[in-house]
Design an enzyme around this catalytic site. Structure first.
Site, PDB file in Angstrom:
ATOM      1  N   LYS A 293     -10.710   0.659 -60.803  1.00  0.00           N
ATOM      2  CA  LYS A 293     -10.812   2.116 -60.681  1.00  0.00           C
ATOM      3  C   LYS A 293     -11.807   2.650 -61.704  1.00  0.00           C
ATOM      4  CE  LYS A 293      -6.310   2.322 -58.622  1.00  0.00           C
ATOM      5  NZ  LYS A 293      -4.866   2.346 -58.776  1.00  0.00           N
TER       6      LYS A 293
ATOM      7  N   GLN B  96      -0.208   4.458 -62.254  1.00  0.00           N
ATOM      8  CA  GLN B  96      -0.180   3.198 -61.512  1.00  0.00           C
ATOM      9  C   GLN B  96       1.274   2.781 -61.251  1.00  0.00           C
ATOM     10  OE1 GLN B  96      -2.981   1.667 -60.316  1.00  0.00           O
ATOM     11  NE2 GLN B  96      -1.682   0.173 -59.303  1.00  0.00           N
TER      12      GLN B  96
ATOM     13  N   ASP C  62      -3.062  10.805 -55.650  1.00  0.00           N
ATOM     14  CA  ASP C  62      -2.430   9.822 -54.773  1.00  0.00           C
ATOM     15  C   ASP C  62      -1.755  10.459 -53.560  1.00  0.00           C
ATOM     16  OD1 ASP C  62      -2.562   7.077 -55.582  1.00  0.00           O
ATOM     17  OD2 ASP C  62      -1.408   7.575 -57.376  1.00  0.00           O
TER      18      ASP C  62
HETATM   19  N1  GUN Z   1       0.256   0.795 -56.576  1.00  0.00           N
HETATM   20  C1  GUN Z   1      -0.153   0.218 -55.417  1.00  0.00           C
HETATM   21  N2  GUN Z   1      -0.897   1.076 -54.691  1.00  0.00           N
HETATM   22  C2  GUN Z   1      -0.965   2.217 -55.404  1.00  0.00           C
HETATM   23  C3  GUN Z   1      -1.602   3.460 -55.162  1.00  0.00           C
HETATM   24  O1  GUN Z   1      -2.259   3.708 -54.140  1.00  0.00           O
HETATM   25  N3  GUN Z   1      -1.444   4.397 -56.139  1.00  0.00           N
HETATM   26  C4  GUN Z   1      -0.714   4.160 -57.269  1.00  0.00           C
HETATM   27  N4  GUN Z   1      -0.593   5.145 -58.159  1.00  0.00           N
HETATM   28  N5  GUN Z   1      -0.104   3.012 -57.509  1.00  0.00           N
HETATM   29  C5  GUN Z   1      -0.231   2.047 -56.580  1.00  0.00           C
END
Ligand code: GUN
Length: 304
Positions: A60, A104, A127
């Site tokens: 990211k 996350q 998200d």
């Molecule tokens: N863990 C796995 N996929 C995601 C996601 O799309 N966003 C977040 N915040 N955590 C994740």
């Protein structure tokens, strides 16, 4: 860009589409910077030292750098505690330089994940996990879309895979993929207008459901779960799984596999996503797209 893998099967290349999306976003971010002297900001919060989560956070960060988005990393120890984590979120909610906040998931055990999600300012919920944004999605209102299902929709559009009137069967009912993807594909829009079935670990006669799919989406988190006998000849197969399986021959000691048994399923399908290189890269691309969209909203610049 579409590779032939077998006589008729097409491989859907997520890396190629990711580059197209990131190139477009780079231009947009440059133009906005020239006009407003401001850049989008994404805060990523990681609690603990889960190696897979650390790897995602690294990806990211480099995507942010690539398109000119400021990234703010908050790497917190596993025992930071719920209250201290909530204080970090509250501070990010107030920070004008931060337009998107991503915590996350999964959080280590002992944390109240839902309380954290609900504390994020819905206008910074990059998200799309906040109940307000989930509710807006279900109601068909404009909102931030969760990155992985949004990426699946982009992939279907890019490769001109028709969803209208098609039976989409999603294996997996998570809040991150299965449920929001179903909500997107059932809407009166393109892609959308699909007949959607969600199946999960308690579904009976799973094979009878999956073999009805024109488009089969595997998002259950079990390596090689979807086998040849579960797929209709000519179906489009979207593999959302990213599983680490140990492999003493691999340099890192593991390799990444999807939820689909690729070798046996690919020859039956008309199109299929590989793992890695299918849906995974698009999750990052859509995160960038959401961050830029939220930045535009903060500037009151409408989306193009
Ligand atoms: N863990 C796995 N996929 C995601 C996601 O799309 N966003 C977040 N915040 N955590 C994740």
């Amino acid at each position: 860009m579409i590779q032939e893998v077998g006589l008729v099967t097409k491989q859907l290349d997520g890396n190629a589409l990711k580059q197209v999306i990131l190139d477009e976003l780079t231009t947009t971010v440059d133009q906005l910077f020239t006009k407003y002297q401001k850049r989008p900001g994404l805060a990523v919060v990681l609690v603990g030292d889960n190696p897979a989560s650390q790897a995602y956070v690294g990806m990211k960060k480099s995507a942010c750098k690539r398109i000119g988005v400021e990234s703010f990393e908050h790497l917190l120890p596993e025992d930071v505690g719920q209250e201290a984590l909530m204080a970090v979120i509250q501070q990010l909610n107030q920070d004008d330089q931060v337009h998107g906040i991503l915590v996350q998931l999964p959080l280590p055990s002992g944390y109240d994940e839902q309380a954290i999600i609900e504390l994020i300012d819905p206008s910074k919920d990059v998200d799309g996990f906040h109940p307000i944004n989930v509710g807006r999605l279900l109601s068909g209102l404009p909102t931030i879309r969760s990155c992985t299902p949004y990426g699946v929709c982009e992939l279907l559009s890019y490769y001109k895979i028709e969803t209208e009137g098609k039976h989409v069967v999603i294996v997996g009912r998570s809040n991150i993929v299965g449920k929001p993807l179903a909500a997107m594909l059932v809407q009166k829009e393109t892609p959308g207008n699909a007949t959607v079935t969600i199946c999960h670990s308690r579904s009976k006669q799973l094979k009878e459901l999956t073999t009805q799919a024109d488009i089969l989406v595997a998002a259950i988190g079990q390596p090689g779960f979807i086998t040849e006998d579960m797929v209709k000849e000519g179906a489009v197969v979207i593999d959302v799984g990213i599983n680490r399986v140990s492999d003493p021959n691999a340099q890192r000691g593991y390799r990444l596999v999807g939820d689909v048994e690729y070798e046996s399923v690919a020859p039956r399908s008309s199109a299929i996503t590989p793992v890695p290189g299918g849906v995974g890269p698009l999750t990052i691309a859509m995160l960038m797209k959401n961050t830029v969209a939220m930045f535009r909203r903060s500037l009151d610049v409408p989306a193009v």
